[in-house]
Write an enzyme that holds these catalytic residues in place. Structure first.
Site, PDB file in Angstrom:
ATOM      1  N   GLU A 101      10.802  16.553  14.082  1.00 38.52           N
ATOM      2  CA  GLU A 101      11.407  15.975  12.845  1.00 38.52           C
ATOM      3  C   GLU A 101      10.538  17.472  11.744  1.00 38.52           C
ATOM      4  OE1 GLU A 101       9.045  12.475  10.835  1.00 38.52           O
ATOM      5  OE2 GLU A 101      11.578  12.243   9.788  1.00 38.52           O
ATOM      6  N   SER A 139       5.668   8.226   9.286  1.00 40.12           N
ATOM      7  CA  SER A 139       6.127   8.610  10.575  1.00 40.12           C
ATOM      8  C   SER A 139       5.906   7.632  11.565  1.00 40.12           C
ATOM      9  CB  SER A 139       4.557   9.640  10.571  1.00 40.12           C
ATOM     10  OG  SER A 139       3.549   9.552  11.036  1.00 40.12           O
ATOM     11  N   THR A 140       6.589   8.269  12.875  1.00 40.58           N
ATOM     12  CA  THR A 140       6.892   7.757  14.217  1.00 40.58           C
ATOM     13  C   THR A 140       4.894   7.684  14.645  1.00 40.58           C
ATOM     14  OG1 THR A 140       8.800   8.369  15.010  1.00 40.58           O
ATOM     15  CG2 THR A 140       7.330   7.868  16.732  1.00 40.58           C
ATOM     16  N   GLU A 157       9.518   1.383  10.601  1.00 40.47           N
ATOM     17  CA  GLU A 157      10.673   2.295  10.695  1.00 40.47           C
ATOM     18  C   GLU A 157      10.549   3.693  10.041  1.00 40.47           C
ATOM     19  OE1 GLU A 157      14.171   1.689   9.399  1.00 40.47           O
ATOM     20  OE2 GLU A 157      14.156  -0.069   8.861  1.00 40.47           O
ATOM     21  N   LYS A 206       1.104  -1.106  -0.502  1.00 41.49           N
ATOM     22  CA  LYS A 206       0.133   0.304   0.086  1.00 41.49           C
ATOM     23  C   LYS A 206       1.263   0.991   0.497  1.00 41.49           C
ATOM     24  CE  LYS A 206      -1.596   3.207   2.797  1.00 41.49           C
ATOM     25  NZ  LYS A 206      -1.897   4.303   1.798  1.00 41.49           N
ATOM     26  N   CYS A 208      14.069  10.350   6.209  1.00 38.57           N
ATOM     27  CA  CYS A 208      14.176  10.025   7.858  1.00 38.57           C
ATOM     28  C   CYS A 208      15.404  10.462   8.477  1.00 38.57           C
ATOM     29  CB  CYS A 208      13.474   8.742   8.120  1.00 38.57           C
ATOM     30  SG  CYS A 208      14.542   8.149   6.706  1.00 38.57           S
TER      31      CYS A 208
HETATM   32  P1  NAD Z   1       2.723   8.462   7.605  1.00 36.25           P
HETATM   33  O1  NAD Z   1       3.032   7.746   8.731  1.00 36.25           O
HETATM   34  O2  NAD Z   1       1.646  10.178   7.192  1.00 36.25           O
HETATM   35  O3  NAD Z   1       2.265   7.769   5.814  1.00 36.25           O
HETATM   36  C1  NAD Z   1       3.389   6.442   5.984  1.00 36.25           C
HETATM   37  C2  NAD Z   1       2.521   5.881   5.175  1.00 36.25           C
HETATM   38  O4  NAD Z   1       1.292   4.969   5.901  1.00 36.25           O
HETATM   39  C3  NAD Z   1       1.407   6.107   4.539  1.00 36.25           C
HETATM   40  O5  NAD Z   1       1.354   4.753   3.723  1.00 36.25           O
HETATM   41  C4  NAD Z   1       0.022   6.019   4.911  1.00 36.25           C
HETATM   42  O6  NAD Z   1      -1.460   6.045   4.029  1.00 36.25           O
HETATM   43  C5  NAD Z   1      -0.377   4.522   5.805  1.00 36.25           C
HETATM   44  N1  NAD Z   1      -1.028   5.841   6.618  1.00 36.25           N
HETATM   45  C6  NAD Z   1      -0.882   6.768   7.589  1.00 36.25           C
HETATM   46  N2  NAD Z   1      -1.605   6.500   8.653  1.00 36.25           N
HETATM   47  C7  NAD Z   1      -2.210   5.069   8.217  1.00 36.25           C
HETATM   48  C8  NAD Z   1      -3.383   4.215   9.122  1.00 36.25           C
HETATM   49  N3  NAD Z   1      -3.769   4.634  10.603  1.00 36.25           N
HETATM   50  N4  NAD Z   1      -3.545   2.877   9.360  1.00 36.25           N
HETATM   51  C9  NAD Z   1      -2.373   2.140   8.043  1.00 36.25           C
HETATM   52  N5  NAD Z   1      -1.843   3.282   7.017  1.00 36.25           N
HETATM   53  C10 NAD Z   1      -1.468   4.553   7.619  1.00 36.25           C
HETATM   54  O7  NAD Z   1       4.203   8.999   6.783  1.00 36.25           O
HETATM   55  P2  NAD Z   1       4.694   9.863   5.617  1.00 36.25           P
HETATM   56  O8  NAD Z   1       4.367  11.378   5.738  1.00 36.25           O
HETATM   57  O9  NAD Z   1       3.648   9.187   4.092  1.00 36.25           O
HETATM   58  O10 NAD Z   1       6.281   9.832   5.247  1.00 36.25           O
HETATM   59  C11 NAD Z   1       7.402  10.881   5.885  1.00 36.25           C
HETATM   60  C12 NAD Z   1       7.318   9.905   7.159  1.00 36.25           C
HETATM   61  O11 NAD Z   1       8.302   8.570   6.933  1.00 36.25           O
HETATM   62  C13 NAD Z   1       8.438  10.704   7.953  1.00 36.25           C
HETATM   63  O12 NAD Z   1       8.727  10.496   9.387  1.00 36.25           O
HETATM   64  C14 NAD Z   1       9.893   9.642   7.607  1.00 36.25           C
HETATM   65  O13 NAD Z   1      11.173  10.214   8.598  1.00 36.25           O
HETATM   66  C15 NAD Z   1       9.054   8.414   8.088  1.00 36.25           C
HETATM   67  N6  NAD Z   1      10.518   8.194   6.528  1.00 36.25           N
HETATM   68  C16 NAD Z   1      11.289   7.192   7.793  1.00 36.25           C
HETATM   69  C17 NAD Z   1      12.138   5.796   7.280  1.00 36.25           C
HETATM   70  C18 NAD Z   1      12.379   5.023   7.689  1.00 36.25           C
HETATM   71  O14 NAD Z   1      13.250   4.207   6.879  1.00 36.25           O
HETATM   72  N7  NAD Z   1      12.939   5.630   8.568  1.00 36.25           N
HETATM   73  C19 NAD Z   1      11.949   6.865   5.605  1.00 36.25           C
HETATM   74  C20 NAD Z   1      10.920   7.184   4.745  1.00 36.25           C
HETATM   75  C21 NAD Z   1      10.235   8.235   5.941  1.00 36.25           C
END
Ligand code: NAD
Length: 500
Positions: free
Chosen positions: A400, A245-246, A266, A191, A300
């Site tokens: 962040e 995100s966290t 992650e 997804k 990230c």
């Molecule tokens: P996000 O948490 O908003 O979304 C990530 C994914 O989770 C998306 O596909 C989203 O649709 C899905 N999602 C959101 N809410 C959900 C729920 N309740 N249940 C299931 N799925 C859900 O993050 P983002 O804005 O897409 O990405 C940015 C974040 O990702 C930053 O915090 C960044 O640091 C982190 N990131 C971490 C790594 C790593 O390897 N540690 C790598 C890339 C990005």
């Protein structure tokens, strides 16, 4: 051509046939509702196209297809070499179609093309090939117990894995999950983020062409709150591999925990970049630019907190500012562009909010600090921004930002540098710049982060694990240990003649 296929013409002249459906059971199909998701070009704010959205009923179909695929001899009974061959074939196709993939990524995420193609492209292929190489090297242990007994372990796939990815690296992040999951014999339902739905659909097309049986690889677009939650909650999904995100990671852990589902997370970061007085300052500044402003700061593990030993702070800042000023902000398909727009309006607004908070909190602006105006009033462009005099009580020290905004703080001693770096709920990466081998290794050992780069930043390699400690993650991607997230050990007890 499926009935969901459209032809897109990108600003680089490339014409791409893109299926916009849900990729279920090796077919691109319409969703069960009329809801679609419109992808927006972040450099123009214009719609690109719409894709199908998966409802709970569609998630159900994908899970049923994946369950059937997991038990299908056409997948289940493949030899490790056959699994490796399929993954190599997928890697070949990704290599042959990099232009299409990275054009799509540039369209909906705004990343500079071709620089992302030349960087992320080989990385994606390398990662898939690396895991293809592991397919026939997965074995357990034999454990002698007594004269009459021994045990052995089998390393087995988990089953159906839900892979939930963010928008900042939609292609490579998919490969980080697909590579180890498929090498180990699992089925994957990917997804992608609602902000980057296009390139994963093209990836699906390539995996089908590679010859994966129906249901082994599926891609369903949709929102986190609906499609994502349905995938996490489905009892037919054995594992969730999440990057994002966290805050979302915590939420997913709770939901998946209710079913004791295997979960790898992650998450976010606020990585500290330590510059000691003896460091090569030119090199330090170059790496800080790449690791801080690369991908418009949407990394990230971005080195978003720069900690500099006081004696060289001004000298470092002078070099750093000069290099940051040389960034070429532009549209993704302009060859000279080094920094594109932020990926979405949501992200743009969030970053501008952090700039306001830094000004309010009294951080001293060195460079940037606002919208990049030269390209007109459309597009989510933000100037590379540097603040100095950032203290622990400021929001931009702790939170962040995920944008081109870097916070500089001075330190005097090694202990102070380590304390400042460790003053974070995150623990993804840290960077240490020094010519002193003792300081480098001593500091690396004391930093509370999953990864430490010595005299470089964010130079990720698929052979080395990518992982966060503290609230930056649970589990590992990449490297040999990245396989663990997709395997389960089974212990077999063997009685050689003991009677009761
Ligand atoms: P996000 O948490 O908003 O979304 C990530 C994914 O989770 C998306 O596909 C989203 O649709 C899905 N999602 C959101 N809410 C959900 C729920 N309740 N249940 C299931 N799925 C859900 O993050 P983002 O804005 O897409 O990405 C940015 C974040 O990702 C930053 O915090 C960044 O640091 C982190 N990131 C971490 C790594 C790593 O390897 N540690 C790598 C890339 C990005």
């Amino acid at each position: 051509m499926s009935d969901t296929e459209i032809t897109l013409t990108a600003p680089n002249g490339m014409k791409i046939s893109l299926p916009t459906g849900l990729f279920i059971n090796n077919q691109f199909v319409k969703g069960s509702s009329s809801e679609t998701l419109t992808s927006i070009d972040p450099s123009t704010e214009e719609p690109i196209c719409s894709v199908e959205v998966a409802t709970e009923a569609d998630v159900e179909k994908a899970v049923q297809a994946a369950r059937a695929a997991f038990n299908n001899p056409a997948w289940r009974d493949l030899t490790p070499e056959q699994r490796a061959k399929l993954l190599h074939k997928a890697a070949d196709l990704v290599e042959q179609h990099m232009e299409e993939l990275f054009t799509l990524q540039a369209l909906d995420v705004g990343k500079p093309y071709p620089s992302s193609m030349h960087g992320e492209g080989p990385h994606t292929v390398g990662c898939l090939r690396y895991y293809a190489g592991w397919a026939n090297k997965l074995h357990g242990q034999t454990i002698p117990v007594s004269k009459d007994k021994f045990g052995y372990t089998l390393r087995q796939p988990l089953g159906v894995c839900g892979a939930i990815s963010p928008w900042n690296f939609p292609i490579t992040n998919a490969a980080w999950k697909l590579g180890p999951a498929l090498a180990t014999g699992n089925c994957v339902i990917l997804k992608p983020s609602e902000y980057s739905p296009l390139s994963p659909l093209y990836l699906a097309k390539l995996f089908r062409e590679a010859g994966y049986p129906p249901g082994v690889v599926q891609v369903i677009n949709g929102h986190g709150k609906s499609t994502g939650e349905a995938l996490v909650a489905h009892p037919g999904v054995e594992k969730i591999a999440f990057t994002g995100s966290t805050a979302t990671g915590r939420h997913i852990l709770q939901a998946a925990g209710a079913q004791m589902k295997k979960t790898s997370i992650e998450a976010g970061g606020k990585s500290a970049f330590l510059v000691f007085a003896d460091a090569n300052l030119e090199q330090a500044a170059k790496w800080a630019i790449a690791g801080g402003f690369g991908n418009a700061g949407q990394i990230c593990s971005a080195n978003s907190r720069i900690l500099v030993q006081r004696g060289v702070q001004e000298q470092f800042l002078e070099i750093f500012e000069r290099m940051a000023k040389a960034s070429k902000i532009g549209r993704p398909f302009d060859a000279a562009t080094t920094q594109g727009p932020q990926a979405s309006r949501m992200q743009y607004d969030k970053i501008m909010g952090y700039i306001e908070s830094a000004n309010r909190d009294g951080a001293e602006l060195v460079l940037g600090g606002g919208r990049f105006e030269d390209l007109g009033d459309k597009g989510y462009f933000i100037q590379p921004t540097i603040y100095k005099g950032v203290t622990r009580d400021m929001k931009i020290f702790h939170e962040e930002i995920f944008g081109p905004v870097l916070a500089v703080t001075a330190f005097d001693t090694e202990d102070e540098a380590v304390a400042l770096a460790n003053d974070s709920t995150y623990g993804l990466a840290a960077m240490v710049f020094t010519e002193n081998i003792k300081v480098a290794h001593r500091t690396a050992a004391r930093l509370q982060s999953g990864m430490v780069y010595i005299n470089e930043s964010n130079n990720v390699d698929w052979k080395l694990a990518f992982r966060g400690s503290k609230q930056s993650g649970l589990g590992t991607e990449l490297g040999e240990s990245g396989l663990d997230a997709y395997l389960e050990d089974k212990v077999i007890h063997v009685n050689l003649g003991l009677e009761i």
